[in-house]
Design a protein around this motif. Sequence first.
Motif, PDB file in Angstrom:
ATOM      1  N   GLY A 101      42.826  33.356  76.898  1.00  0.00           N
ATOM      2  CA  GLY A 101      42.012  32.675  77.897  1.00  0.00           C
ATOM      3  C   GLY A 101      41.085  31.619  77.330  1.00  0.00           C
ATOM      4  N   THR A 102      40.633  30.741  78.204  1.00  0.00           N
ATOM      5  CA  THR A 102      39.646  29.735  77.820  1.00  0.00           C
ATOM      6  C   THR A 102      38.255  30.362  77.845  1.00  0.00           C
ATOM      7  N   PRO A 103      37.272  29.720  77.195  1.00  0.00           N
ATOM      8  CA  PRO A 103      35.898  30.245  77.272  1.00  0.00           C
ATOM      9  C   PRO A 103      35.414  30.395  78.708  1.00  0.00           C
ATOM     10  N   ALA A 104      35.764  29.447  79.567  1.00  0.00           N
ATOM     11  CA  ALA A 104      35.329  29.522  80.966  1.00  0.00           C
ATOM     12  C   ALA A 104      35.967  30.723  81.663  1.00  0.00           C
ATOM     13  N   GLN A 105      37.242  30.997  81.372  1.00  0.00           N
ATOM     14  CA  GLN A 105      37.920  32.151  81.984  1.00  0.00           C
ATOM     15  C   GLN A 105      37.294  33.455  81.516  1.00  0.00           C
ATOM     16  N   LYS A 106      36.968  33.549  80.247  1.00  0.00           N
ATOM     17  CA  LYS A 106      36.324  34.756  79.734  1.00  0.00           C
ATOM     18  C   LYS A 106      34.957  34.957  80.387  1.00  0.00           C
ATOM     19  N   HIS A 107      34.194  33.871  80.498  1.00  0.00           N
ATOM     20  CA  HIS A 107      32.854  33.952  81.085  1.00  0.00           C
ATOM     21  C   HIS A 107      32.916  34.347  82.560  1.00  0.00           C
ATOM     22  N   ARG A 108      33.939  33.885  83.262  1.00  0.00           N
ATOM     23  CA  ARG A 108      34.060  34.181  84.691  1.00  0.00           C
ATOM     24  C   ARG A 108      34.522  35.610  84.943  1.00  0.00           C
ATOM     25  N   PHE A 109      35.530  36.083  84.181  1.00  0.00           N
ATOM     26  CA  PHE A 109      36.208  37.321  84.573  1.00  0.00           C
ATOM     27  C   PHE A 109      35.806  38.561  83.774  1.00  0.00           C
ATOM     28  N   LEU A 110      35.409  38.425  82.535  1.00  0.00           N
ATOM     29  CA  LEU A 110      35.130  39.620  81.740  1.00  0.00           C
ATOM     30  C   LEU A 110      33.860  40.362  82.168  1.00  0.00           C
ATOM     31  N   PRO A 111      32.740  39.688  82.472  1.00  0.00           N
ATOM     32  CA  PRO A 111      31.554  40.448  82.898  1.00  0.00           C
ATOM     33  C   PRO A 111      31.764  41.288  84.152  1.00  0.00           C
ATOM     34  N   PRO A 112      32.412  40.786  85.220  1.00  0.00           N
ATOM     35  CA  PRO A 112      32.643  41.651  86.391  1.00  0.00           C
ATOM     36  C   PRO A 112      33.548  42.840  86.091  1.00  0.00           C
ATOM     37  N   ILE A 113      34.495  42.672  85.168  1.00  0.00           N
ATOM     38  CA  ILE A 113      35.327  43.806  84.773  1.00  0.00           C
ATOM     39  C   ILE A 113      34.466  44.838  84.055  1.00  0.00           C
ATOM     40  N   ALA A 114      33.620  44.376  83.130  1.00  0.00           N
ATOM     41  CA  ALA A 114      32.763  45.287  82.367  1.00  0.00           C
ATOM     42  C   ALA A 114      31.773  46.020  83.268  1.00  0.00           C
ATOM     43  N   ARG A 115      31.357  45.378  84.346  1.00  0.00           N
ATOM     44  CA  ARG A 115      30.414  46.020  85.271  1.00  0.00           C
ATOM     45  C   ARG A 115      31.114  46.910  86.292  1.00  0.00           C
ATOM     46  N   GLY A 116      32.437  46.904  86.304  1.00  0.00           N
ATOM     47  CA  GLY A 116      33.179  47.707  87.271  1.00  0.00           C
ATOM     48  C   GLY A 116      33.110  47.142  88.672  1.00  0.00           C
ATOM     49  N   GLU A 117      32.926  45.834  88.789  1.00  0.00           N
ATOM     50  CA  GLU A 117      32.726  45.203  90.100  1.00  0.00           C
ATOM     51  C   GLU A 117      34.000  44.593  90.667  1.00  0.00           C
ATOM     52  N   GLU A 118      34.913  44.146  89.810  1.00  0.00           N
ATOM     53  CA  GLU A 118      36.153  43.532  90.288  1.00  0.00           C
ATOM     54  C   GLU A 118      37.347  44.313  89.764  1.00  0.00           C
ATOM     55  N   LEU A 119      38.232  44.680  90.682  1.00  0.00           N
ATOM     56  CA  LEU A 119      39.415  45.450  90.334  1.00  0.00           C
ATOM     57  C   LEU A 119      40.651  44.547  90.335  1.00  0.00           C
ATOM     58  N   TRP A 120      41.599  44.879  89.465  1.00  0.00           N
ATOM     59  CA  TRP A 120      42.776  44.050  89.277  1.00  0.00           C
ATOM     60  C   TRP A 120      44.063  44.833  89.512  1.00  0.00           C
ATOM     61  N   CYS A 121      45.116  44.105  89.870  1.00  0.00           N
ATOM     62  CA  CYS A 121      46.465  44.662  89.908  1.00  0.00           C
ATOM     63  C   CYS A 121      47.394  43.697  89.175  1.00  0.00           C
ATOM     64  N   GLN A 122      48.597  44.172  88.874  1.00  0.00           N
ATOM     65  CA  GLN A 122      49.546  43.420  88.053  1.00  0.00           C
ATOM     66  C   GLN A 122      50.737  42.971  88.880  1.00  0.00           C
ATOM     67  N   GLY A 123      50.921  41.678  89.025  1.00  0.00           N
ATOM     68  CA  GLY A 123      52.021  41.123  89.801  1.00  0.00           C
ATOM     69  C   GLY A 123      53.186  40.718  88.916  1.00  0.00           C
ATOM     70  N   TYR A 124      53.952  41.700  88.476  1.00  0.00           N
ATOM     71  CA  TYR A 124      55.098  41.439  87.608  1.00  0.00           C
ATOM     72  C   TYR A 124      56.421  41.732  88.322  1.00  0.00           C
ATOM     73  N   SER A 125      56.702  43.010  88.560  1.00  0.00           N
ATOM     74  CA  SER A 125      58.020  43.419  89.077  1.00  0.00           C
ATOM     75  C   SER A 125      58.293  42.839  90.458  1.00  0.00           C
ATOM     76  N   GLU A 126      59.576  42.557  90.691  1.00  0.00           N
ATOM     77  CA  GLU A 126      60.039  42.067  91.983  1.00  0.00           C
ATOM     78  C   GLU A 126      61.316  42.817  92.370  1.00  0.00           C
ATOM     79  N   PRO A 127      61.686  42.784  93.655  1.00  0.00           N
ATOM     80  CA  PRO A 127      63.002  43.322  94.027  1.00  0.00           C
ATOM     81  C   PRO A 127      64.085  42.565  93.257  1.00  0.00           C
ATOM     82  N   GLY A 128      64.887  43.276  92.495  1.00  0.00           N
ATOM     83  CA  GLY A 128      65.921  42.631  91.696  1.00  0.00           C
ATOM     84  C   GLY A 128      65.437  42.148  90.347  1.00  0.00           C
ATOM     85  N   ALA A 129      64.162  42.300  90.050  1.00  0.00           N
ATOM     86  CA  ALA A 129      63.605  41.892  88.756  1.00  0.00           C
ATOM     87  C   ALA A 129      62.473  42.848  88.401  1.00  0.00           C
ATOM     88  N   GLY A 130      62.857  44.098  88.180  1.00  0.00           N
ATOM     89  CA  GLY A 130      61.866  45.100  87.824  1.00  0.00           C
ATOM     90  C   GLY A 130      61.726  45.179  86.325  1.00  0.00           C
TER      91      GLY A 130
END
Length: 386
Positions: A101-130
Amino acid sequence: MEFGFGADDTAFRQEARAWLTQHTQHTRHTRHTQSQPPDWEAELGRAGWIGLGWPEAAYGNRTATLTQQVIWAEEYARATAPPRTGHIGENLLAPTLITHGTPAQKHRFLPPIARGEELWCQGYSEPGAGSDLAGIRTAARRDGGTYRVTGQKIWTSLAHEADWCFVLARTEEGSRRHRGLSFLLVPMDQPGRIEVRPIRQMTGTSEFNEVFFDGAEARAEHLVGGEGNGWRVAMSLLALERGVSTLAQQIGFAAELERVVAQALTGPLDPALRARLTDQWAELKVMRWNALRTLGGADDPGAPSVAKLLWGGWHRRLGELAMAVRGAAATVAPGDWDASAPYALDPFQHLFLFTRADTIYGGSDEIQRTIIAERVLGLPREVRVP
């Protein structure tokens, strides 16, 4: 290989155990229903327990050595603390941003994760591409300062609770396989553009979801690793799935095995059943030693695939063993029949049904064996049908 615990580790273990004892004694949760107190992630964040493995304590987290990370994972499992909903952001996305990540991306997203304020999910698998992730078709087209994402993801854990989704999408029209993919951070709160449909499983629960993107927007500055470099970023992230958390997982497995053994000892123990129980115990020990060997720095490119094959098959067999020790009673619903809740399961029944998928999700056994064959043993590549 030496993987010991020193005096500092002992003090860390005592601190972790004391905190978990104090903060979990009033929580009520049932492990097989995946429930969690509403503010549990924020409580972990306030104490600095989120982000122990990050290289610096710059985001409201504390840091810890590798042995201390193992200790925290072990103590968390032993305390039967609530299942985590923030682990995808903490253990998968955050290390990926720290690396790519860029410094701006780290500054934006890492603190809310560390505080338990923003939850994430993973958009990888698809029908026919698991498990064959390179076959994805979800597209993202650049439109000025945004990307517009269209397509479908499936088996998306916690999508119904997540604030954000990291999505692997095809940004180069006409590209195939590993080329033309990009890694985008997409906000989930986009009514009319993102739809989440829970998938009801054999267990009656719905931890997984289908996610439909219809022109969902992702800001261009939330592209991680550069356009077209999504495969490299995605593979870096997948390598993180088989780390310290494997040891904590095994402590949970050991507790499940103890319950199965206790059930088996309530009556006469058939010699064949005794042998199966012994095998399960011995295999769990081998899995732990293999995990410690990997954490100890062993250079083995096939280690993640070996680990997945080991625990997936072991846990599935444990579910079958749980039913075997119960005998015919395992086929009967627990307690009195309740028409308002006709799908009640006891923990052993839930274990059996849920573990049927262990050799499929997270990369099927077939895919793991192919990785080992091609990347470790150097065997000829599998012939793929266009």
